[in-house]
Design a protein around this motif. Structure first.
Motif, PDB file in Angstrom:
ATOM      1  N   ASN A  45       0.530  -1.405  -0.005  1.00 36.22           N
ATOM      2  CA  ASN A  45       0.078  -0.488  -0.672  1.00 36.22           C
ATOM      3  C   ASN A  45       1.066   1.228   0.069  1.00 36.22           C
ATOM      4  O   ASN A  45       1.819   0.959   0.847  1.00 36.22           O
ATOM      5  CB  ASN A  45      -0.728  -0.180   1.559  1.00 36.22           C
ATOM      6  N   ASN A  52      -7.160   7.752   4.736  1.00 40.69           N
ATOM      7  CA  ASN A  52      -6.974   6.927   4.148  1.00 40.69           C
ATOM      8  C   ASN A  52      -5.670   5.959   5.088  1.00 40.69           C
ATOM      9  O   ASN A  52      -6.222   4.637   5.372  1.00 40.69           O
ATOM     10  CB  ASN A  52      -6.109   6.870   3.035  1.00 40.69           C
ATOM     11  N   ILE A  56      -7.249   2.344   6.931  1.00 39.43           N
ATOM     12  CA  ILE A  56      -6.114   1.033   6.559  1.00 39.43           C
ATOM     13  C   ILE A  56      -6.260   0.596   7.693  1.00 39.43           C
ATOM     14  O   ILE A  56      -5.952  -1.128   7.910  1.00 39.43           O
ATOM     15  CB  ILE A  56      -4.695   1.521   6.547  1.00 39.43           C
TER      16      ILE A  56
END
Length: 144
Positions: A45, A52, A56
């Motif tokens: 990633n 964001n 995660i």
């Protein structure tokens, strides 16, 4: 920012990481030690932004509960290694929710870079093996 305020903020960041990382598969992080535009990269990633970053960790918790009967983030050490850097050493281990009870295991470290205000603006994870090798563990019979 004064030197003493910076030192205090870095100590807060280190203590927060020590307290929160071991339970990241069960509970959410607090996120107040990170900048709004934090940059994250690991072997699978890469992205920017606190939203964001939150996603995660939500994804890790969701998939951890869905696919594993047990999953642990063993935090070995968190320390400041330079004026603007914190390093965390860790191990991820767990047992997959499959009939053959496959086990996952890998070591890694997280490098956190700090702003002049002592907030984390970059988080880079390094793993001791390639993602493909970790994925292959899913298909091996567990030790138990």
């Amino acid at each position: 920012m004064s030197d003493s305020a910076y030192i205090l903020q870095v100590k807060t960041a280190i203590e927060t990481l020590k307290n929160e990382l071991p339970s990241l598969f069960e509970t959410d992080l607090s996120y107040d030690i990170y900048t709004k535009d934090i940059y994250f990269r690991d072997p699978v990633n890469t992205f920017k932004g606190k939203f964001n970053y939150r996603i995660i960790f939500w994804t890790l918790r969701f998939h951890g509960q869905l696919f594993f009967t047990s999953l642990y983030f063993d935090l070995h050490d968190v320390k400041q290694t330079a004026d603007d850097t914190i390093l965390a050493n860790w191990t991820v281990r767990g047992t997959l929710r499959v009939p053959w009870k496959a086990c996952i295991f890998f070591n890694g470290y997280s490098t956190y870079k700090l702003t002049p205000e002592g907030l984390i603006y970059e988080h880079i994870d390094t793993w001791d093996r390639q993602p493909k090798e970790i994925l292959q563990q899913f298909f091996r019979r567990g030790d138990k």
